[in-house]
Enzyme design. Structure first.
Site, PDB file in Angstrom:
ATOM      1  N   ASP A 127       0.823  -1.213   0.000  1.00 49.49           N
ATOM      2  CA  ASP A 127       0.000   0.000   0.000  1.00 49.49           C
ATOM      3  C   ASP A 127       0.864   1.273   0.000  1.00 49.49           C
ATOM      4  O   ASP A 127       2.101   1.214   0.001  1.00 49.49           O
ATOM      5  CB  ASP A 127      -0.949  -0.050   1.210  1.00 49.49           C
ATOM      6  CG  ASP A 127      -2.333   0.487   0.872  1.00 49.49           C
ATOM      7  OD1 ASP A 127      -2.425   1.355   0.000  1.00 49.49           O
ATOM      8  OD2 ASP A 127      -3.304   0.043   1.502  1.00 49.49           O
ATOM      9  N   ASP A 184     -10.499   3.349  -3.530  1.00 47.85           N
ATOM     10  CA  ASP A 184     -11.082   2.129  -2.970  1.00 47.85           C
ATOM     11  C   ASP A 184     -12.518   1.930  -3.452  1.00 47.85           C
ATOM     12  O   ASP A 184     -13.317   2.871  -3.469  1.00 47.85           O
ATOM     13  CB  ASP A 184     -11.088   2.192  -1.436  1.00 47.85           C
ATOM     14  CG  ASP A 184      -9.691   2.082  -0.856  1.00 47.85           C
ATOM     15  OD1 ASP A 184      -8.702   2.121  -1.627  1.00 47.85           O
ATOM     16  OD2 ASP A 184      -9.578   1.955   0.374  1.00 47.85           O
TER      17      ASP A 184
HETATM   18  C1  GLA Z   1      -6.058   1.330   1.466  1.00 47.76           C
HETATM   19  C2  GLA Z   1      -6.218   0.348   0.275  1.00 47.76           C
HETATM   20  C3  GLA Z   1      -7.326  -0.653   0.597  1.00 47.76           C
HETATM   21  C4  GLA Z   1      -7.043  -1.387   1.894  1.00 47.76           C
HETATM   22  C5  GLA Z   1      -6.822  -0.390   3.032  1.00 47.76           C
HETATM   23  C6  GLA Z   1      -6.317  -1.060   4.303  1.00 47.76           C
HETATM   24  O1  GLA Z   1      -7.168   2.152   1.583  1.00 47.76           O
HETATM   25  O2  GLA Z   1      -6.491   1.043  -0.907  1.00 47.76           O
HETATM   26  O3  GLA Z   1      -7.481  -1.577  -0.470  1.00 47.76           O
HETATM   27  O4  GLA Z   1      -5.901  -2.204   1.733  1.00 47.76           O
HETATM   28  O5  GLA Z   1      -5.858   0.606   2.672  1.00 47.76           O
HETATM   29  O6  GLA Z   1      -6.097  -0.147   5.334  1.00 47.76           O
END
Ligand code: GLA
Length: 380
Positions: A127, A184
């Site tokens: 990430d 997301d």
């Molecule tokens: C980010 C990523 C998500 C998930 C969260 C976890 O927002 O884009 O897919 O992995 O972190 O905290």
């Protein structure tokens, strides 16, 4: 090294379970994946997302799996997963903290890669939160890529920059298998549509071997996710069908986000559609192209060339009313002088539903779609 690098297929904890990730959940999900036939269809990765670790590293600076969530540790979990012919994925972040505030891998890249390799991890979701401002995502991902390579274990790097820093222009050269190109996903049509629309203008990003990750699937969540960020209303079956068809056509990773132990009915059928999976996993991994539909900005056609000489053709209606969506075969390359025509096999019913030299159309419901496997044949 793997002979062929295709979009990964598996399951990830985040969309439904948020921070409630555990050994028990992964083992139960694995059993359900095997029992319900997901493993045989190619869904092989079980991926722990954020929140699997303790909030602090140990005295030696190593990441520690939360013992309440993983009483036997990650190595034992990886062994159990491998014994069933599956693969284990884990999550970290190139910043000092993960997005949910757990320790990140910044300046611990080589320690963490070694640790993941010792545990027998096969895949790392990496990430992009809480990064030091002075170092680019490109450098930080090159670091982790090198750290993983230095272990000698084959560990897929699945990066997650949400499409920032022109990631598509450098990511393939890091060796990453996938890169997140969008914000997301949430469990509603608006989110699916906006992710898909953002991709339609850059279809060639998803090159062979380094796939544009449109985020994990929400099919089967049905507004029941425990993740407050994802649980935003739910979708109709038609919308889930279109979501899966788009991800399949666009070479996106097919990562389940639902509770596999409970998924049934229409959601199960959608996620197990063999033809759409075959299209997604086609060895040639060609990027699709888009054909606009005259007079209807909410409708479009996607065409993907398959390695056996056939074509996958998807008709899509993003509008809020029924639409007659038509494709002119001229736009794909077929001429009348060829003396060839194209047959259309419906991906859902598996029936040949038409054959044409000029055009093909279908009436689609709001947010609906149909994908066809199409073959050229001689006109008699
Ligand atoms: C980010 C990523 C998500 C998930 C969260 C976890 O927002 O884009 O897919 O992995 O972190 O905290």
């Amino acid at each position: 090294m793997s002979a062929m690098i295709l979009p990964p297929m598996g399951w990830n904890t985040w969309n439904t379970f948020y921070d409630k990730v555990s050994e028990e959940l992964v083992l139960e999900t694995m059993d359900a994946m095997i029992e319900k036939g997901f493993r045989e269809l190619g869904y092989r990765y079980l991926i722990l997302d954020d929140c699997w670790a303790l909030k602090e590293r140990d005295a030696q600076g190593q990441l520690v799996a939360d013992p309440d969530k993983f009483p036997h540790g990650i190595k034992a979990l990886a062994d159990a997963v491998h014994a069933k012919g599956m693969k284990l994925g884990i999550y970290s972040c190139c910043g000092v903290r993960t997005c949910a505030g757990y320790p990140g891998s910044f300046d611990h890249e080589y320690d963490d890669a070694r640790q993941f390799a010792q545990w027998g991890v096969d895949y790392l979701k990496y990430d992009n939160c809480n990064r030091p401002n002075h170092i680019s995502s490109e450098i930080l991902n090159r670091r982790m890529a090198m750290a993983l390579r230095s272990t000698g274990r084959e560990i897929d790097l699945a990066t997650c920059q949400w499409g920032t820093e022109a990631v598509q222009s450098w990511i393939a050269s890091t060796g990453a298998r996938t890169f997140r190109s969008t914000v997301d996903i949430q469990d509603n049509w608006f989110s699916i549509e906006s992710i898909a629309r953002s991709r339609l203008e850059r279809l060639s990003w998803s090159a062979c071997g380094c796939f544009d990750d449109m985020d994990m699937l929400v099919v089967g969540l049905n507004g029941l996710s425990m993740n407050p960020e994802v649980n935003q209303g739910g979708c109709t079956d038609e919308e889930y069908q279109t979501h899966f068809a788009l991800w399949a056509m666009l070479n996106a990773p097919l990562i389940l986000g639902c509770d596999v132990r409970k998924v049934e009915g229409r959601a199960l059928e959608i996620l197990q559609n063999k033809t759409l999976i075959k299209i997604n996993q086609d060895p040639a991994c060609k990027a699709p192209f888009k054909i606009p539909v005259y007079g209807n900005d909410d409708a479009f056609v996607l065409v993907k060339l398959l390695s056996d000489g056939t074509y996958a053709i998807g008709l899509f209606n993003f509008g809020d009313t029924d639409a007659n969506v038509s494709v002119e075969l001229w736009d794909i390359g077929l001429t009348l002088s060829s003396n060839l025509r194209m047959s259309f096999r419906d991906c859902q019913t598996n029936d040949i539903v038409g054959s044409s030299r000029e055009h093909f159309s279908a009436v689609l419901p709001p947010h609906g779609s149909n994908v066809y496997l199409c073959a050229l044949e001689e006109c008699k």
